[in-house]
Design a protein around this motif. Structure first.
Motif, mmCIF file in Angstrom:
data_model
loop_
_atom_site.group_PDB
_atom_site.id
_atom_site.type_symbol
_atom_site.label_atom_id
_atom_site.label_comp_id
_atom_site.label_asym_id
_atom_site.label_seq_id
_atom_site.Cartn_x
_atom_site.Cartn_y
_atom_site.Cartn_z
ATOM 1 N N ALA A 121 0.833 -1.204 0.000
ATOM 2 C CA ALA A 121 0.000 0.000 0.000
ATOM 3 C C ALA A 121 0.862 1.246 0.000
ATOM 4 N N GLY A 122 0.305 2.319 -0.546
ATOM 5 C CA GLY A 122 0.946 3.620 -0.450
ATOM 6 C C GLY A 122 2.268 3.730 -1.185
ATOM 7 N N SER A 123 3.044 4.716 -0.775
ATOM 8 C CA SER A 123 4.356 4.999 -1.367
ATOM 9 C C SER A 123 5.387 5.051 -0.239
ATOM 10 N N GLU A 124 6.633 5.265 -0.575
ATOM 11 C CA GLU A 124 7.672 5.361 0.454
ATOM 12 C C GLU A 124 7.383 6.509 1.424
ATOM 13 N N LYS A 125 6.712 7.531 0.924
ATOM 14 C CA LYS A 125 6.393 8.690 1.755
ATOM 15 C C LYS A 125 5.261 8.398 2.737
ATOM 16 N N THR A 126 4.243 7.667 2.259
ATOM 17 C CA THR A 126 3.060 7.416 3.103
ATOM 18 C C THR A 126 3.158 6.126 3.914
ATOM 19 N N LEU A 127 4.137 5.280 3.598
ATOM 20 C CA LEU A 127 4.262 3.993 4.285
ATOM 21 C C LEU A 127 4.390 4.143 5.806
ATOM 22 N N ILE A 129 3.249 6.401 7.715
ATOM 23 C CA ILE A 129 1.957 6.849 8.266
ATOM 24 C C ILE A 129 1.013 5.669 8.426
ATOM 25 N N ILE A 130 0.957 4.811 7.389
ATOM 26 C CA ILE A 130 0.117 3.613 7.455
ATOM 27 C C ILE A 130 0.611 2.698 8.566
ATOM 28 N N ALA A 131 1.928 2.569 8.696
ATOM 29 C CA ALA A 131 2.501 1.709 9.740
ATOM 30 C C ALA A 131 2.105 2.207 11.129
ATOM 31 N N ASP A 132 2.169 3.521 11.351
ATOM 32 C CA ASP A 132 1.793 4.091 12.656
ATOM 33 C C ASP A 132 0.315 3.859 12.950
ATOM 34 N N ASP A 133 -0.535 4.020 11.928
ATOM 35 C CA ASP A 133 -1.976 3.798 12.120
ATOM 36 C C ASP A 133 -2.254 2.361 12.543
ATOM 37 N N LEU A 134 -1.563 1.419 11.901
ATOM 38 C CA LEU A 134 -1.783 0.009 12.224
ATOM 39 C C LEU A 134 -1.233 -0.334 13.606
ATOM 40 N N LYS A 135 -0.088 0.249 13.958
ATOM 41 C CA LYS A 135 0.475 0.018 15.300
ATOM 42 C C LYS A 135 -0.462 0.553 16.374
ATOM 43 N N VAL A 185 3.712 -4.564 13.393
ATOM 44 C CA VAL A 185 3.969 -4.115 12.022
ATOM 45 C C VAL A 185 5.468 -3.938 11.776
ATOM 46 N N GLU A 186 5.902 -4.335 10.581
ATOM 47 C CA GLU A 186 7.286 -4.112 10.165
ATOM 48 C C GLU A 186 7.300 -3.672 8.714
ATOM 49 N N ILE A 187 8.069 -2.622 8.410
ATOM 50 C CA ILE A 187 8.260 -2.209 7.022
ATOM 51 C C ILE A 187 9.334 -3.109 6.414
ATOM 52 N N HIS A 193 3.570 -7.262 7.422
ATOM 53 C CA HIS A 193 4.788 -6.848 6.739
ATOM 54 C C HIS A 193 4.392 -5.845 5.657
ATOM 55 N N LEU A 194 4.785 -4.620 5.845
ATOM 56 C CA LEU A 194 4.308 -3.508 5.026
ATOM 57 C C LEU A 194 5.330 -3.120 3.953
ATOM 58 N N MET A 195 4.850 -2.995 2.713
ATOM 59 C CA MET A 195 5.712 -2.560 1.625
ATOM 60 C C MET A 195 4.910 -1.685 0.666
ATOM 61 N N CYS A 196 5.575 -0.753 -0.004
ATOM 62 C CA CYS A 196 4.858 0.158 -0.889
ATOM 63 C C CYS A 196 4.600 -0.490 -2.245
ATOM 64 N N GLY A 197 3.650 0.088 -2.986
ATOM 65 C CA GLY A 197 3.306 -0.431 -4.301
ATOM 66 C C GLY A 197 1.959 -1.116 -4.318
ATOM 67 N N SER A 198 1.620 -1.706 -5.445
ATOM 68 C CA SER A 198 0.365 -2.456 -5.581
ATOM 69 C C SER A 198 0.475 -3.395 -6.766
ATOM 70 N N ILE A 199 -0.271 -4.485 -6.685
ATOM 71 C CA ILE A 199 -0.361 -5.438 -7.789
ATOM 72 C C ILE A 199 -1.835 -5.641 -8.128
#
Length: 466
Positions: free
Chosen positions: A404-410, A412-418, A424-426, A439-445
């Motif tokens: 989800a998201g980008s390197e910039k928003t990752l 923020i998403i991690a903090d929300d989930l924590k 959570v781990e990037i 396990h959080l990583m940027c992008g989408s498929i």
């Protein structure tokens, strides 16, 4: 470590497939796979040789390549498109796909393509023989010597067009001591600066700004057209063919052919050279000739149906071309029979990857493998729904990947989930996936997946429309 590769290799069904590949057991059928699972399988099975994947059409091939490259974070898969054959003298036909194909063929020969993905029509089309690509390619090194006039002649023989200022692939320009060349396999155009006949410097440059960028010590130039020929030799072959031509439309064909011969003898490039491709490449080389690895066939029934449609349209086109005298019967064979080629590839493993197993394939599989795989919907961005899905997976002892998201928003998403109570781990190169962890990583498929056998799932954010 690539977490997509390692997770799929843990699936029992893949271990069975891997055993078949090692023991050269072929053909093999693997069922239960949607597109997203096929992408992961191909990453897991990827070898040092060039792998070919056949899908039903160009769109399916492109999407599969995109998913693979998003998962690996690099261009692991190359989408090989079909191209429009030119039987008439016409303007306005874009050669973009031809350039893309030539670039891939050159990169395969250089060992720079791990996975090539092509639709049915693309693998049915005739391509230049390997020796044409090899013999007409050449390198230019810094401090080497070559006259710009000789270089221009070599480029023209390779199918390049000379312009005042290059605007795209397959063009070159010479302005005093500066030579610009855009080769099909290169990411950017080259700029060569000469001191007399000596190449003083080589670099990439930006077409828009015309400014030089990265410096280079050596470059490779590859052909810019798929159909390359010696004009005198082709004239002889066409003349011989017209003399033996018989039938209702023979006179019209002879008249049209004489027009082509006159152009060739005058040094004019004929734009409809595709109609003579059987004379130019009588051995009918195909993409298969470039592949030294295993071959994967995705959804055989869809490919067969697509092939029938291609041949039906081709037969209609050929009928019209014959009536107009554009071709004769001897020139009515512009596709290869890839099913026969597959049967003859005894030294390669052929793996048929399908959503469902079908006995209608009429193939005597040496082994049939089913993988328990689920394709899941993408996440639309609503945090409450995401939290519910993640909790369900964690309660079932799953390892979970969230794209989800980008390197910039990752972060923020991690903090929300924590803050919602998740572990959570990037993801980094050193990440070792754990159960009950996000396990959080940027992008989408294109879709998510769930492998119940190994309790491993991925949730992906919906792709943003471009």
């Amino acid at each position: 470590m690539n977490i997509f590769q390692e997770s799929f290799r843990a699936i029992p069904g893949f271990k069975s497939l891997d055993s078949c590949l090692r023991d050269k057991i072929t053909p093999v059928c693997v069922s239960g796979l949607a597109q997203i699972h096929k992408a992961q399988l191909l990453i897991a099975a990827c070898e040092n040789k060039t792998t070919l994947v056949i899908t039903d059409d160009d769109n399916s091939a492109r999407k599969l390549a995109e998913d693979i490259n998003q998962m690996t974070g690099e261009q692991t898969a190359h989408y090989y498109p079909s191209r429009e054959s030119t039987m008439y003298t016409a303007e306005g036909i874009s050669p973009e796909y031809e350039f893309q194909r030539l670039g891939i063929l050159a990169n395969i020969l250089d060992g720079n393509c791990r996975i090539v993905i092509a639709g049915a029509e693309a693998v049915m089309q005739i391509v230049p023989p390997q020796d044409i690509i090899t013999n007409r390619s050449f390198t230019i090194s810094e401090n080497s010597e070559t006259a710009t006039s000789e270089l221009a002649m070599k480029l023209i023989m390779c199918g390049y067009s000379r312009t005042d200022k290059i605007e795209g692939v397959s063009q070159f320009s010479i302005r005093g001591s500066i030579v610009d060349i855009f080769s099909p396999h290169a990411p950017y155009p080259y700029r060569l600066e000469f001191w007399g006949d000596e190449v003083d410097s080589i670099s990439y440059f930006d077409i828009e700004t015309q400014r030089r960028t990265d410096s280079l010590k050596e470059i490779k130039i590859v052909p810019a057209r798929e159909v390359l020929f010696d004009s005198d030799e082709l004239c002889e072959k066409i003349e011989k063919l017209t003399k033996s031509s018989r039938g209702k439309y023979a006179d019209v064909f002879k008249e049209n052919s004489q027009s082509d011969i006159a152009k060739l003898k005058s040094g004019i490039l004929i734009e409809n050279a595709d109609k003579y491709i059987n004379l130019i490449y009588p051995e009918k080389p195909s993409l298969f000739d470039y592949i030294d690895g295993n071959i994967y066939i995705s959804e055989l029934s869809h490919i067969v149906n697509r092939e029938k449609g291609i041949k039906a349209q081709y037969n209609e086109d050929i009928k019209l071309l014959l009536e107009e005298g554009m071709i004769c019967r001897s020139l009515c064979d512009h596709y290869v029979d890839f099913h026969q080629i597959l049967m003859n590839k005894k030294d390669r493993c052929c793996i048929y990857i399908n959503s469902f197993f079908s006995g209608a394939d009429k193939i005597e599989y040496k082994q049939i493998i089913n993988i328990d795989a689920i394709q899941t919907s993408t996440w639309g961005g609503e945090m409450r729904q995401l939290a519910e899905d993640l909790k369900e997976y964690c309660d079932r002892d799953y390892t979970v990947i969230l794209m989800a998201g980008s390197e910039k928003t990752l972060p923020i998403i991690a903090d929300d989930l924590k803050n919602s109570g998740f572990n959570v781990e990037i993801v980094t190169d050193k990440t070792i996936p754990e159960k009950k962890k996000i396990h959080l990583m940027c992008g989408s498929i294109s879709a998510g997946f769930d492998y119940p056998e190994i309790k491993y799932a991925l949730i992906t954010q919906t792709k943003t429309a471009v």
